[in-house]
Design a protein around this motif. Structure first.
Motif, PDB file in Angstrom:
ATOM      1  N   PHE A   4       3.644   8.601  11.804  1.00 33.66           N
ATOM      2  CA  PHE A   4       3.128   7.622  10.843  1.00 33.66           C
ATOM      3  C   PHE A   4       4.226   7.330   9.835  1.00 33.66           C
ATOM      4  CE2 PHE A   4      -0.714  10.151  11.964  1.00 33.66           C
ATOM      5  CZ  PHE A   4      -1.471   9.146  12.540  1.00 33.66           C
ATOM      6  N   PHE A   5       4.296   6.083   9.377  1.00 30.31           N
ATOM      7  CA  PHE A   5       5.244   5.703   8.336  1.00 30.31           C
ATOM      8  C   PHE A   5       4.453   5.242   7.112  1.00 30.31           C
ATOM      9  CE2 PHE A   5       7.381   5.034  12.359  1.00 30.31           C
ATOM     10  CZ  PHE A   5       8.600   5.660  12.145  1.00 30.31           C
ATOM     11  N   ILE A   6       4.804   5.777   5.962  1.00 27.75           N
ATOM     12  CA  ILE A   6       4.166   5.370   4.708  1.00 27.75           C
ATOM     13  C   ILE A   6       5.232   4.680   3.879  1.00 27.75           C
ATOM     14  CG2 ILE A   6       2.964   6.129   2.629  1.00 27.75           C
ATOM     15  CD1 ILE A   6       2.116   8.619   4.132  1.00 27.75           C
ATOM     16  N   GLU A   7       4.919   3.467   3.428  1.00 25.73           N
ATOM     17  CA  GLU A   7       5.877   2.759   2.580  1.00 25.73           C
ATOM     18  C   GLU A   7       5.164   2.190   1.367  1.00 25.73           C
ATOM     19  OE1 GLU A   7       7.731  -0.338   4.828  1.00 25.73           O
ATOM     20  OE2 GLU A   7       5.953  -1.559   4.882  1.00 25.73           O
ATOM     21  N   LYS A   8       5.921   2.075   0.284  1.00 22.58           N
ATOM     22  CA  LYS A   8       5.389   1.516  -0.958  1.00 22.58           C
ATOM     23  C   LYS A   8       6.266   0.331  -1.334  1.00 22.58           C
ATOM     24  CE  LYS A   8       3.912   2.831  -5.603  1.00 22.58           C
ATOM     25  NZ  LYS A   8       4.258   1.648  -6.309  1.00 22.58           N
TER      26      LYS A   8
END
Length: 160
Positions: free
Chosen positions: A135-139
């Motif tokens: 999973f990739f989490i970006e802000k």
């Protein structure tokens, strides 16, 4: 004459302003990194909980193994969609042939977050195994974390 000239005062104010600007930019970057770290840790924690619940065969209070088909005991997993992730369980009730999915817990992040990659992971009973997944989490499209689960269910977090 004593005192400072106007030029000296203007240079001093300009230096202080530049340092303040630099400091505030670094502080905002630090804050964004802390927020995305917390989001990645929260997702990793939910994944670990799902694995543990699958391994021990957790069932709700008031339920017994007789409430489920032999091969339909609950397995737990985590899914992602947009800026949220959720813990769920899949099971087959006794006398039924279709699996039921029950969402147990949902975590919604700020709208500036996005979680991408594979859509869900489901752990096997007893061994807690699952296919490897990332999973990739970006802000705001800037800060990124990668949450990886290997085939044995071990979760790791990496900054990109």
């Amino acid at each position: 004459m004593k005192g400072f000239t106007l030029i000296e005062l203007m240079v001093t104010v300009a230096i202080i302003g530049a340092l303040s600007l630099f400091g505030s930019i670094k502080f905002n970057q630090f804050r964004d990194d802390a927020i995305i770290n917390a989001a990645a840790e929260e997702l990793a924690s939910q994944i670990k909980s799902a694995r543990n619940m699958s391994m021990v065969g957790e069932i709700k209070e008031g339920e017994g193994s007789y409430d489920f088909e032999v091969d339909g005991l609950p397995v737990y997993g985590v899914g992602v969609a947009g800026n949220s992730h959720f813990l769920f369980r899949d099971y087959t009730k006794a006398g039924e042939s279709d699996k039921t999915r029950e969402n147990l817990e949902t975590a919604v992040l700020e709208t500036s977050f996005n979680i991408s990659g594979d859509s869900e992971i489901v752990f096997s009973r007893i061994k807690g195994e699952a296919p490897p997944i990332t999973f990739f989490i970006e802000k705001n499209g800037v800060s990124q974390k990668k949450v990886t689960v290997d085939g044995q269910g071990v979760v790791s977090i990496e900054k990109l």
